[in-house]
Design a protein around this motif. Structure first.
Motif, PDB file in Angstrom:
ATOM      1  N   SER A 145      -6.366   5.379   0.587  1.00  0.00           N
ATOM      2  CA  SER A 145      -6.161   4.758  -0.721  1.00  0.00           C
ATOM      3  C   SER A 145      -7.275   5.140  -1.686  1.00  0.00           C
ATOM      4  O   SER A 145      -7.027   5.433  -2.861  1.00  0.00           O
ATOM      5  CB  SER A 145      -6.087   3.244  -0.581  1.00  0.00           C
ATOM      6  N   ASN A 161       1.220   2.051   1.534  1.00  0.00           N
ATOM      7  CA  ASN A 161       1.446   0.615   1.518  1.00  0.00           C
ATOM      8  C   ASN A 161       2.162   0.143   2.777  1.00  0.00           C
ATOM      9  O   ASN A 161       1.932  -0.972   3.260  1.00  0.00           O
ATOM     10  CB  ASN A 161       2.250   0.214   0.281  1.00  0.00           C
ATOM     11  N   LEU A 164      -0.525  -0.097   5.243  1.00  0.00           N
ATOM     12  CA  LEU A 164      -1.341  -1.264   4.909  1.00  0.00           C
ATOM     13  C   LEU A 164      -0.683  -2.544   5.411  1.00  0.00           C
ATOM     14  O   LEU A 164      -1.341  -3.393   6.036  1.00  0.00           O
ATOM     15  CB  LEU A 164      -1.544  -1.337   3.392  1.00  0.00           C
ATOM     16  N   GLU A 165       0.599  -2.678   5.177  1.00  0.00           N
ATOM     17  CA  GLU A 165       1.324  -3.871   5.605  1.00  0.00           C
ATOM     18  C   GLU A 165       1.306  -4.005   7.134  1.00  0.00           C
ATOM     19  O   GLU A 165       1.086  -5.097   7.674  1.00  0.00           O
ATOM     20  CB  GLU A 165       2.764  -3.835   5.110  1.00  0.00           C
ATOM     21  N   MET A 208      -7.795  -5.065  -1.374  1.00  0.00           N
ATOM     22  CA  MET A 208      -6.591  -4.719  -2.125  1.00  0.00           C
ATOM     23  C   MET A 208      -6.836  -4.740  -3.626  1.00  0.00           C
ATOM     24  O   MET A 208      -6.188  -4.008  -4.382  1.00  0.00           O
ATOM     25  CB  MET A 208      -5.453  -5.657  -1.733  1.00  0.00           C
ATOM     26  N   GLN A 209      -7.766  -5.560  -4.059  1.00  0.00           N
ATOM     27  CA  GLN A 209      -8.061  -5.632  -5.481  1.00  0.00           C
ATOM     28  C   GLN A 209      -9.065  -4.568  -5.923  1.00  0.00           C
ATOM     29  O   GLN A 209      -9.323  -4.412  -7.114  1.00  0.00           O
ATOM     30  CB  GLN A 209      -8.587  -7.035  -5.821  1.00  0.00           C
ATOM     31  N   PHE A 212      -7.141  -0.676  -3.541  1.00  0.00           N
ATOM     32  CA  PHE A 212      -5.691  -0.540  -3.664  1.00  0.00           C
ATOM     33  C   PHE A 212      -5.187  -0.938  -5.050  1.00  0.00           C
ATOM     34  O   PHE A 212      -3.995  -1.085  -5.259  1.00  0.00           O
ATOM     35  CB  PHE A 212      -4.978  -1.391  -2.605  1.00  0.00           C
ATOM     36  N   LYS A 213      -6.103  -1.101  -5.995  1.00  0.00           N
ATOM     37  CA  LYS A 213      -5.701  -1.616  -7.310  1.00  0.00           C
ATOM     38  C   LYS A 213      -4.795  -0.653  -8.072  1.00  0.00           C
ATOM     39  O   LYS A 213      -4.021  -1.083  -8.940  1.00  0.00           O
ATOM     40  CB  LYS A 213      -6.924  -1.952  -8.143  1.00  0.00           C
ATOM     41  N   SER A 218       1.132  -2.670  -3.933  1.00  0.00           N
ATOM     42  CA  SER A 218       0.261  -3.595  -3.197  1.00  0.00           C
ATOM     43  C   SER A 218       0.311  -5.002  -3.778  1.00  0.00           C
ATOM     44  O   SER A 218      -0.074  -5.966  -3.123  1.00  0.00           O
ATOM     45  CB  SER A 218      -1.185  -3.095  -3.208  1.00  0.00           C
ATOM     46  N   GLN A 219       0.791  -5.122  -5.007  1.00  0.00           N
ATOM     47  CA  GLN A 219       0.825  -6.432  -5.669  1.00  0.00           C
ATOM     48  C   GLN A 219       1.728  -7.422  -4.915  1.00  0.00           C
ATOM     49  O   GLN A 219       1.428  -8.606  -4.842  1.00  0.00           O
ATOM     50  CB  GLN A 219       1.294  -6.284  -7.108  1.00  0.00           C
ATOM     51  N   ILE A 222      -0.183  -8.769  -2.047  1.00  0.00           N
ATOM     52  CA  ILE A 222      -1.182  -9.738  -2.527  1.00  0.00           C
ATOM     53  C   ILE A 222      -0.525 -11.092  -2.735  1.00  0.00           C
ATOM     54  O   ILE A 222      -1.055 -12.144  -2.341  1.00  0.00           O
ATOM     55  CB  ILE A 222      -1.834  -9.241  -3.837  1.00  0.00           C
TER      56      ILE A 222
END
Length: 227
Positions: A145, A161, A164-165, A208-209, A212-213, A218-219, A222
């Motif tokens: 990322s 993503n 990531l999940e 993530m913030q 991964f922003k 990714s939102q 979150i």
């Protein structure tokens, strides 16, 4: 591992034995001449444990050992304690490929190799290979990322993503067990420090913030984590 040592290590999380007793027993084994690589790795893990935290001694006892666990522990110490990039090249990658190519160990090795890549294309290739070897390498997901940055396509965003999940769900599953309680064992140590899986929700949110922003997908994760 002899039975006495095994009993001492497995009972340690319950505070039935102190770390000094385990260290002294390992020293006796090592100095007796009957030790093997697993005892050296075990001794290094004890040295890396509180309250000892003797990184220099741990690194020295693993020096020149070719076993992949010893090699990865040296990489970890070099990066985290000495603050330098571990020298991992394609020769190292190929050396361990046949025996470990589909394992968390090999995934860690590829992650360290990616830190030596000559450009982003080579780095991303090694990191993706790392995730193919073991899909729950949180450190590789974070590094991908960071490397992708702004302007990457939807496919790349969605792909990372998905990883990531998976890492978050696997991490949450592990946290509900006692897996990380005994860091005197190599596998829990590797999962926590080399794969980066021992993370709480607050830490994941922070990642993530930051790293991964730029990923619009990714939102949703979150929001799910905030529920």
């Amino acid at each position: 591992m002899d039975e006495k040592l095994k009993q001492m290590i497995t009972s340690y999380p319950n505070n039935e034995l102190v770390i000094d007793e385990i260290e002294n027993h390992l020293i006796k084994i090592i100095t007796s001449g009957e030790n093997d690589i697993e005892h050296l790795i075990q001794y290094a893990l004890v040295l890396l444990h509180e309250p000892i935290l003797d990184y220099d001694k741990a690194y020295a006892c693993l020096a020149k050992q070719k076993d992949i666990k010893a090699f990865l522990l040296r990489c970890y110490i070099e990066e985290w304690y000495y603050g330098r990039t571990p020298e991992v090249n394609m020769q190292h990658v190929m050396q361990y490929h046949d025996k470990y190519d589909k394992s968390a160990l090999y995934s860690c090795l590829l992650h360290y190799a990616s830190l030596n890549a000559k450009d982003n294309a080579e780095k991303l290739k090694l990191l993706k290979q790392s995730l193919q070897a073991y899909q729950y390498n949180f450190m590789s997901v974070i590094e991908i990322s960071k490397t992708l940055g702004e302007g990457s396509g939807d496919f790349e965003y969605k792909e990372i993503n998905n990883y990531l999940e998976r890492c978050i769900r696997f991490n949450n599953k592990l946290k509900r067990t006692s897996f990380f309680k005994n860091l005197l064992l190599f596998k829990p140590f590797m999962f926590q420090y080399m794969l980066g899986l021992n993370r709480d929700t607050e830490n994941i949110m922070l990642l993530m913030q930051t790293h991964f922003k730029s990923n619009p997908y990714s939102q949703q994760l979150i929001q799910e984590l905030q529920k």
